[in-house]
Design a protein around this motif. Structure first.
Motif, PDB file in Angstrom:
ATOM      1  N   ARG A   3       0.844  -1.190   0.000  1.00 36.43           N
ATOM      2  CA  ARG A   3       0.000   0.000   0.000  1.00 36.43           C
ATOM      3  C   ARG A   3       0.878   1.238   0.000  1.00 36.43           C
ATOM      4  O   ARG A   3       1.865   1.322   0.719  1.00 36.43           O
ATOM      5  N   ILE A   4       0.523   2.227  -0.804  1.00 37.72           N
ATOM      6  CA  ILE A   4       1.299   3.467  -0.840  1.00 37.72           C
ATOM      7  C   ILE A   4       1.203   4.158   0.513  1.00 37.72           C
ATOM      8  O   ILE A   4       0.114   4.320   1.058  1.00 37.72           O
ATOM      9  N   PRO A   5       2.327   4.586   1.092  1.00 34.20           N
ATOM     10  CA  PRO A   5       2.280   5.288   2.374  1.00 34.20           C
ATOM     11  C   PRO A   5       1.498   6.583   2.270  1.00 34.20           C
ATOM     12  O   PRO A   5       1.579   7.285   1.281  1.00 34.20           O
ATOM     13  N   THR A   6       0.731   6.870   3.304  1.00 31.71           N
ATOM     14  CA  THR A   6      -0.045   8.106   3.321  1.00 31.71           C
ATOM     15  C   THR A   6       0.875   9.296   3.510  1.00 31.71           C
ATOM     16  O   THR A   6       1.741   9.295   4.374  1.00 31.71           O
ATOM     17  N   LEU A   7       0.655  10.350   2.695  1.00 33.31           N
ATOM     18  CA  LEU A   7       1.529  11.518   2.740  1.00 33.31           C
ATOM     19  C   LEU A   7       1.071  12.582   3.719  1.00 33.31           C
ATOM     20  O   LEU A   7       1.853  13.428   4.113  1.00 33.31           O
ATOM     21  N   ALA A   8      -0.200  12.561   4.092  1.00 32.12           N
ATOM     22  CA  ALA A   8      -0.707  13.658   4.915  1.00 32.12           C
ATOM     23  C   ALA A   8       0.105  13.819   6.202  1.00 32.12           C
ATOM     24  O   ALA A   8       0.482  14.924   6.580  1.00 32.12           O
ATOM     25  N   LEU A   9       0.394  12.696   6.885  1.00 32.95           N
ATOM     26  CA  LEU A   9       1.151  12.777   8.135  1.00 32.95           C
ATOM     27  C   LEU A   9       2.571  13.239   7.878  1.00 32.95           C
ATOM     28  O   LEU A   9       3.106  14.071   8.619  1.00 32.95           O
ATOM     29  N   SER A  10       3.192  12.730   6.817  1.00 28.75           N
ATOM     30  CA  SER A  10       4.561  13.129   6.503  1.00 28.75           C
ATOM     31  C   SER A  10       4.654  14.619   6.224  1.00 28.75           C
ATOM     32  O   SER A  10       5.573  15.297   6.672  1.00 28.75           O
ATOM     33  N   LEU A  11       3.683  15.144   5.472  1.00 31.11           N
ATOM     34  CA  LEU A  11       3.682  16.575   5.183  1.00 31.11           C
ATOM     35  C   LEU A  11       3.504  17.385   6.461  1.00 31.11           C
ATOM     36  O   LEU A  11       4.165  18.393   6.669  1.00 31.11           O
ATOM     37  N   LEU A 109      10.463  13.841   4.152  1.00 29.73           N
ATOM     38  CA  LEU A 109       9.564  13.845   3.009  1.00 29.73           C
ATOM     39  C   LEU A 109      10.161  13.069   1.838  1.00 29.73           C
ATOM     40  O   LEU A 109       9.440  12.378   1.123  1.00 29.73           O
ATOM     41  N   GLN A 110      11.462  13.191   1.630  1.00 31.76           N
ATOM     42  CA  GLN A 110      12.103  12.431   0.557  1.00 31.76           C
ATOM     43  C   GLN A 110      11.893  10.941   0.761  1.00 31.76           C
ATOM     44  O   GLN A 110      11.635  10.197  -0.192  1.00 31.76           O
TER      45      GLN A 110
END
Length: 204
Positions: A3-11, A109-110
């Motif tokens: 599953r693609i990791p969710t970006l919202a938390l990373s951002l 983020l990278q």
């Protein structure tokens, strides 16, 4: 299936952690970060670090989805991500060149972007469609928040102007991604939207 990791938390983490430019750096990245930090306000520093990664990620992930997605609507959306972000990259790079600074690194983020690209490369079929679109909704929400933050709190006029002329594109992309996520162009009913793995006959 990956599953693609969710970006919202990373951002969100990158936004808060980068507010004052207080991030651990490797020695090779320290000079770049120091130059940017001495030139930019903390908000501008954080904005440049994230925006510098976001547009190239959209180009790379868009090219993968353009090749591998199973529906024409997702492939068309992915193509739009590629062609619309190339001038964004050029625009930001021109600003940094005029200021004679390099974008500071943003390792958290990278890492998230690298994981998403790896997942897209591994995914196939309906799983790729779902993961790409869900990842796009999360990405566009986080990106819109980042650009609004720069418009409201950024100190550099050029960077604020860049954010102002780019935000409408992000909001349009978010609306398109949300339509895909509702199933309007994914070959599923609007009520079903993006099915979970169990509902589309696959397993995690």
């Amino acid at each position: 299936m990956n599953r693609i990791p969710t970006l919202a938390l990373s951002l969100a983490l990158a936004l808060s952690a980068g507010q004052f430019g207080a991030r651990a750096q490797s020695n090779s990245a320290a000079d770049t970060a120091s130059d940017a930090a001495s030139t930019l306000s903390p908000v501008d520093y954080n904005f440049v670090a994230q925006a510098n990664l976001g547009a190239p990620f959209q180009i790379d992930s868009g090219r993968l989805a353009e090749q591998k997605a199973t529906t024409a609507n997702i492939r068309d959306y992915a193509h739009l991500m590629v062609v619309s972000h190339i001038p964004v990259v050029d625009d930001l790079n021109a600003i940094l060149e005029r200021k004679r600074i390099a974008a500071p690194p943003e390792t958290l983020l990278q890492g998230a972007y690298d994981a998403m690209i790896a997942s897209l490369k591994a995914d196939t079929g309906a799983g790729l469609d779902r993961d790409y679109v869900e990842g796009q909704v999360d990405y566009q929400k986080g990106n819109a928040a980042l650009f609004r933050h720069e418009i409201q709190y950024g100190a550099d006029p050029e960077l604020r102007a860049f954010a102002q002329r780019t935000l409408p594109k992000i909001e349009d992309h978010l609306e398109r991604a949300q339509k895909l996520a509702r199933g309007e162009a994914l070959g599923v009913s609007t009520q079903q939207g993006l099915a979970s793995p169990a509902r589309i006959g696959t397993t995690e």
